[in-house]
Design an enzyme around this catalytic site. Structure first.
Site, PDB file in Angstrom:
ATOM      1  N   GLU A   1       0.803  -1.234   0.000  1.00  0.00           N
ATOM      2  CA  GLU A   1       0.000   0.000   0.000  1.00  0.00           C
ATOM      3  C   GLU A   1       0.832   1.279   0.000  1.00  0.00           C
ATOM      4  OE1 GLU A   1      -2.754  -0.473   3.265  1.00  0.00           O
ATOM      5  OE2 GLU A   1      -3.586  -2.319   2.430  1.00  0.00           O
TER       6      GLU A   1
ATOM      7  N   HIS B   1     -10.517  -5.862  -2.720  1.00  0.00           N
ATOM      8  CA  HIS B   1     -11.610  -5.553  -1.791  1.00  0.00           C
ATOM      9  C   HIS B   1     -12.671  -4.831  -2.611  1.00  0.00           C
ATOM     10  CE1 HIS B   1      -9.313  -6.693   1.746  1.00  0.00           C
ATOM     11  NE2 HIS B   1      -8.321  -5.915   1.385  1.00  0.00           N
TER      12      HIS B   1
HETATM   13  O1  G3I Z   1      -5.399  -7.798  18.923  1.00  0.00           O
HETATM   14  C1  G3I Z   1      -5.869  -6.537  19.401  1.00  0.00           C
HETATM   15  C2  G3I Z   1      -6.584  -6.712  20.708  1.00  0.00           C
HETATM   16  O2  G3I Z   1      -5.684  -7.183  21.680  1.00  0.00           O
HETATM   17  C3  G3I Z   1      -7.182  -5.371  21.118  1.00  0.00           C
HETATM   18  O3  G3I Z   1      -7.908  -5.510  22.311  1.00  0.00           O
HETATM   19  C4  G3I Z   1      -8.094  -4.841  20.021  1.00  0.00           C
HETATM   20  C5  G3I Z   1      -8.684  -3.477  20.371  1.00  0.00           C
HETATM   21  O4  G3I Z   1      -8.579  -2.577  19.314  1.00  0.00           O
HETATM   22  O5  G3I Z   1      -7.344  -4.709  18.849  1.00  0.00           O
HETATM   23  C6  G3I Z   1      -6.811  -5.945  18.382  1.00  0.00           C
HETATM   24  O6  G3I Z   1      -6.045  -5.679  17.232  1.00  0.00           O
HETATM   25  C7  G3I Z   1      -6.786  -5.441  16.066  1.00  0.00           C
HETATM   26  C8  G3I Z   1      -6.360  -6.455  15.008  1.00  0.00           C
HETATM   27  O7  G3I Z   1      -6.964  -6.173  13.778  1.00  0.00           O
HETATM   28  C9  G3I Z   1      -6.718  -7.885  15.405  1.00  0.00           C
HETATM   29  O8  G3I Z   1      -8.115  -8.018  15.492  1.00  0.00           O
HETATM   30  C10 G3I Z   1      -6.471  -4.046  15.579  1.00  0.00           C
HETATM   31  O9  G3I Z   1      -6.989  -3.092  16.483  1.00  0.00           O
HETATM   32  C11 G3I Z   1      -7.035  -3.806  14.209  1.00  0.00           C
HETATM   33  O10 G3I Z   1      -6.576  -2.579  13.720  1.00  0.00           O
HETATM   34  C12 G3I Z   1      -6.583  -4.906  13.274  1.00  0.00           C
HETATM   35  O11 G3I Z   1      -7.207  -4.702  12.015  1.00  0.00           O
HETATM   36  C13 G3I Z   1      -6.577  -5.322  10.930  1.00  0.00           C
HETATM   37  C14 G3I Z   1      -6.209  -4.280   9.900  1.00  0.00           C
HETATM   38  O12 G3I Z   1      -5.621  -4.921   8.765  1.00  0.00           O
HETATM   39  C15 G3I Z   1      -5.218  -3.266  10.458  1.00  0.00           C
HETATM   40  O13 G3I Z   1      -4.631  -2.505   9.465  1.00  0.00           O
HETATM   41  C16 G3I Z   1      -7.524  -6.342  10.337  1.00  0.00           C
HETATM   42  O14 G3I Z   1      -7.707  -7.413  11.261  1.00  0.00           O
HETATM   43  C17 G3I Z   1      -6.954  -6.907   9.040  1.00  0.00           C
HETATM   44  O15 G3I Z   1      -7.942  -7.658   8.376  1.00  0.00           O
HETATM   45  C18 G3I Z   1      -6.548  -5.760   8.122  1.00  0.00           C
HETATM   46  O16 G3I Z   1      -5.980  -6.306   6.956  1.00  0.00           O
HETATM   47  C19 G3I Z   1      -5.586  -5.359   5.957  1.00  0.00           C
HETATM   48  C20 G3I Z   1      -4.384  -5.934   5.259  1.00  0.00           C
HETATM   49  O17 G3I Z   1      -3.365  -6.228   6.164  1.00  0.00           O
HETATM   50  C21 G3I Z   1      -3.875  -4.966   4.182  1.00  0.00           C
HETATM   51  N1  G3I Z   1      -4.941  -4.594   3.277  1.00  0.00           N
HETATM   52  C22 G3I Z   1      -6.158  -4.088   3.885  1.00  0.00           C
HETATM   53  C23 G3I Z   1      -6.677  -5.090   4.912  1.00  0.00           C
HETATM   54  C24 G3I Z   1      -8.000  -4.614   5.509  1.00  0.00           C
HETATM   55  O18 G3I Z   1      -7.849  -3.432   6.243  1.00  0.00           O
END
Ligand code: G3I
Length: 300
Positions: free
Chosen positions: A127, A204
């Site tokens: 990205e 997406h």
């Molecule tokens: O694990 C923590 C947890 O301990 C905490 O209590 C909670 C509270 O916010 O957060 C949890 O972490 C989250 C993590 O996902 C696991 O669920 C993060 O906040 C959250 O930001 C994170 O989101 C991920 C996102 O990337 C972050 O950029 C998504 O799961 C994941 O699907 C998403 O994937 C991205 C690809 O890597 C790149 N392309 C876009 C795609 C979708 O956004």
């Protein structure tokens, strides 16, 4: 064939999913994942904030959990991701200049050494472009426009066996500025011998029933530069059957489109869970989109 992975394998391709380590002890989830898919991407567990939470201290526990789960079941693994403006560990976020450049190189070397010889591919850079095709402003971009090629050269030296991919979203429509920006970078890398093996189109998709303009042309145009292409994070608003069938067919029509990965197993596992964008519902049942994808793969 009766599963997505086996159906894709009939034409030498894979069909993958993103996996979250925290869900692996959910037996409905892990049963579907191991049955249907033959390529696995860690949804978050191999990103920089996970793998180097403190500078110089690497942590591969969650990434290895996914790697071991997958390989024990005969599934291959894609690495995601090494250099990205998001999900950087706190210590990296305020770095700049040569300090950050060196930290990026050390990070790539450290993570790739751990997984050396084990992964099918790495999303080396994720990205890095704006919607208009210019480079995204970030601390990494601030280290100099050559940061992407330095990342790829570092990655090639660290693990020559891994395919090295550039990965992005909104690069599916051939007429779009961002698609053209990434295309020009890959063309430039190829002309100058910067090591790059593949482009990941996240895919997406939002809304409608038709694909972004000339999606297949985008795939074949990248492929014509001499790289593989893959659909790396597929999800589709309300799992439109026509979009799912169409994106699958577009990949099947392009010889260098090597595989498709959906960004999660069930709708309830998705980062877009309110849009029900995946192939299995929250109860683990196959949706209509599942059948449209399976039929397309079996007809190839
Ligand atoms: O694990 C923590 C947890 O301990 C905490 O209590 C909670 C509270 O916010 O957060 C949890 O972490 C989250 C993590 O996902 C696991 O669920 C993060 O906040 C959250 O930001 C994170 O989101 C991920 C996102 O990337 C972050 O950029 C998504 O799961 C994941 O699907 C998403 O994937 C991205 C690809 O890597 C790149 N392309 C876009 C795609 C979708 O956004």
């Amino acid at each position: 064939a009766s599963t997505l992975g086996a159906a894709a394998a009939q034409s030498g391709r894979y069909f993958g999913t993103a996996i979250a380590a925290s869900r692996l002890n959910d037996s409905t989830y892990s049963t579907i994942a191991a049955r249907e898919f033959n390529m696995i991407t860690a949804e978050n567990e191999m990103k920089p904030d996970a793998t180097q939470p403190n500078q110089g201290q690497f942590n591969f526990s969650a990434g290895d959990q996914i790697y071991n789960w997958a390989t024990q079941r005969g599934l291959k693994v894609r690495g995601h991701t090494l250099a990205w403006h998001a999900q950087q560990p706190g210590w990296m976020q305020n770095m700049q200049g040569s300090t950050l450049r060196n930290a990026m190189i050390n990070h790539i070397n450290g993570v790739m050494a751990h997984y050396k010889g084990k992964l099918a591919a790495w999303d080396v850079v994720n990205e890095a472009f704006n919607e208009d095709g210019s480079r995204r402003n970030s601390n990494l971009q601030g280290t100099g426009n050559d940061w992407i090629e330095v990342a790829f050269r570092t990655a090639r030296a660290a693990d020559p066996s891994a395919k090295l991919c550039y990965n992005d979203y909104n690069i599916e429509n051939w007429s779009y500025g961002k698609t053209q920006g990434v295309y020009r970078m890959v063309q430039d890398f190829k002309s100058r011998g910067v090591p790059i093996d593949c482009v990941g189109l996240q895919t997406h998709f939002t809304g409608g029933s038709s694909l972004p303009g000339n999606f297949q042309t985008t795939l074949s145009s990248f492929a014509a530069l001499g790289v593989d292409v893959a659909l790396t994070e597929v999800d589709v608003t309300n799992a439109s059957t026509s979009q799912y069938a169409g994106l699958t067919q577009a990949c099947l029509n392009v010889p260098r489109c090597i595989g498709i990965t959906v960004w999660g197993v069930r709708d309830s596992d998705s980062w877009r869970s309110n849009e029900n964008p995946l192939l299995f519902d929250g109860g683990g049942n196959k949706k209509a989109a599942y059948t449209s994808v399976l039929n397309a793969l079996n007809a190839a």
